[in-house]
Design a protein around this motif. Structure first.
Motif, PDB file in Angstrom:
ATOM      1  N   PRO A  94       0.807  -1.229   0.000  1.00  0.00           N
ATOM      2  CA  PRO A  94       0.000   0.000   0.000  1.00  0.00           C
ATOM      3  C   PRO A  94       0.836   1.273   0.000  1.00  0.00           C
ATOM      4  CG  PRO A  94      -0.910  -1.591   1.536  1.00  0.00           C
ATOM      5  CD  PRO A  94       0.397  -2.161   1.064  1.00  0.00           C
ATOM      6  N   GLU A  95       1.955   1.268   0.734  1.00  0.00           N
ATOM      7  CA  GLU A  95       2.738   2.484   0.874  1.00  0.00           C
ATOM      8  C   GLU A  95       3.663   2.747  -0.313  1.00  0.00           C
ATOM      9  OE1 GLU A  95       4.883  -0.911   2.976  1.00  0.00           O
ATOM     10  OE2 GLU A  95       2.822  -0.163   2.784  1.00  0.00           O
ATOM     11  N   HIS A  96       3.886   1.740  -1.162  1.00  0.00           N
ATOM     12  CA  HIS A  96       4.752   1.931  -2.332  1.00  0.00           C
ATOM     13  C   HIS A  96       4.399   0.888  -3.374  1.00  0.00           C
ATOM     14  CE1 HIS A  96       8.121   3.256  -4.689  1.00  0.00           C
ATOM     15  NE2 HIS A  96       8.682   2.060  -4.669  1.00  0.00           N
ATOM     16  N   ARG A  97       4.142   1.348  -4.603  1.00  0.00           N
ATOM     17  CA  ARG A  97       3.710   0.441  -5.666  1.00  0.00           C
ATOM     18  C   ARG A  97       4.454   0.794  -6.951  1.00  0.00           C
ATOM     19  NH1 ARG A  97      -0.571   2.744  -3.181  1.00  0.00           N
ATOM     20  NH2 ARG A  97      -1.242   3.920  -5.018  1.00  0.00           N
ATOM     21  N   VAL A  98       4.963  -0.229  -7.594  1.00  0.00           N
ATOM     22  CA  VAL A  98       5.758   0.002  -8.800  1.00  0.00           C
ATOM     23  C   VAL A  98       5.684  -1.231  -9.691  1.00  0.00           C
ATOM     24  CG1 VAL A  98       7.881  -0.863  -7.732  1.00  0.00           C
ATOM     25  CG2 VAL A  98       8.039   0.743  -9.638  1.00  0.00           C
TER      26      VAL A  98
END
Length: 308
Positions: A94-98
């Protein structure tokens, strides 16, 4: 098989009984290893795929090394039987998506992809420098009729409708879980799973995804990076607040309580919202997939924390 025998489809019975879609997505999954594969798909598609031994060894090694990893095979009309293939790496916390895309000359090049470096950068909240930046949302629609006929019957029309668009990177994919919720699809890099998607709502789905919002809570199976109780808490948070921006939820932590789970949903302002959830077993039963024996249905409920 025609619509006249539709009652034989697990999707039809699930819908008729009103089975809850809340928190039905594959859980605790945030590293996606998505490989284009031009050969036939068997029921256990990846396990039965014909791949060079060193390629399978590399992929299996990544899955073992990184908890939360999942392999998906993908294809589309122009997928070659041999030659160049695509590989996507997706990170969907949730806090970082790539997500990154790799154009490889063949399967033999798969082991050369530096997955550990991709994971290390993603864990640090960075954008990996490797691979190609994917400008459009990636959508994977389950169409593997060899695993369950509902996925082909309902998934293929949704895939065809999506493939007419030029603002999404869409692929057919293997098993995502929950055949009875067909058509099921996954969005990357967000790691959001939807179910019971219809061809007529594709435009709405794409608009929501490109705008960074959730498409219809009654289609939202959950964010795969979370556990099932956390997925349920996110759903009830959004239902209560009406906040449909994907980034409105930055994380969910859960702990066992006397009758279920207590979740702390962290929003984009850093505030925590306490939500207690419990999973209830119902009297009704239905087959989890076609030709499987019936199992009791369950649903997630929100309860007041004082009851725990």
């Amino acid at each position: 098989m025609g619509e006249s025998s539709g009652s034989a489809y697990c999707r039809v019975l699930s819908s008729t009984l009103g089975e809850s879609i809340v928190a039905s997505a594959a859980s605790d999954t945030w590293l996606w290893l998505v490989l284009e594969y031009g050969g036939p798909w068997a029921a256990k598609a990846y396990a039965q795929a014909v791949l060079p031994a060193e390629v399978r060894q590399a992929i299996d090694g990544w899955v073992e090394q990184f908890p939360g990893a999942r392999v998906q095979l993908i294809r589309r009309r122009d997928t070659p039987r041999d030659g160049a293939v695509h590989l996507y790496l997706g990170w969907s916390r949730p806090e970082h998506r790539v997500v990154r895309r790799f154009h490889l000359p063949g399967y033999d090049a798969v082991p050369s992809v530096d997955v550990p470096s991709f994971v290390a950068a993603a864990r640090r909240g960075e954008h990996p420098t490797m691979g190609e930046v994917v400008e459009r949302p990636v959508m994977l629609v389950c169409t593997n009729g060899r695993r369950d006929r509902c996925c082909a019957k309902w998934g293929v029309p949704v895939y065809r409708e999506l493939s007419r668009r030029d603002d999404v990177d869409v692929w057919q994919t293997t098993h995502l879980g929950g055949h009875r919720f067909a058509a099921t699809l996954l969005t990357l890099p967000d790691g959001l799973c939807y179910g019971r998607v219809e061809p007529g709502e594709v435009d709405e789905l794409v608009r929501a995804t490109r705008a960074g919002t959730i498409h219809r809570l009654d289609r939202f199976r959950g964010r795969t990076a979370l556990g099932s109780a956390a997925m349920a808490a996110e759903h009830f948070f959004r239902e209560q607040t009406g906040r449909m921006q994907i980034d409105a939820v930055q994380g969910v932590q859960t702990e066992p309580s006397s009758h279920g789970s207590l979740a702390r949903v962290r929003d984009d302002a850093g505030l925590e919202h306490r939500i207690a959830v419990v999973r209830e077993t119902l009297a009704e039963s239905a087959a989890p997939s076609c030709c499987k024996p019936p199992e009791p249905l369950t649903r997630w409920l929100r309860v007041t924390p004082e009851h725990h």
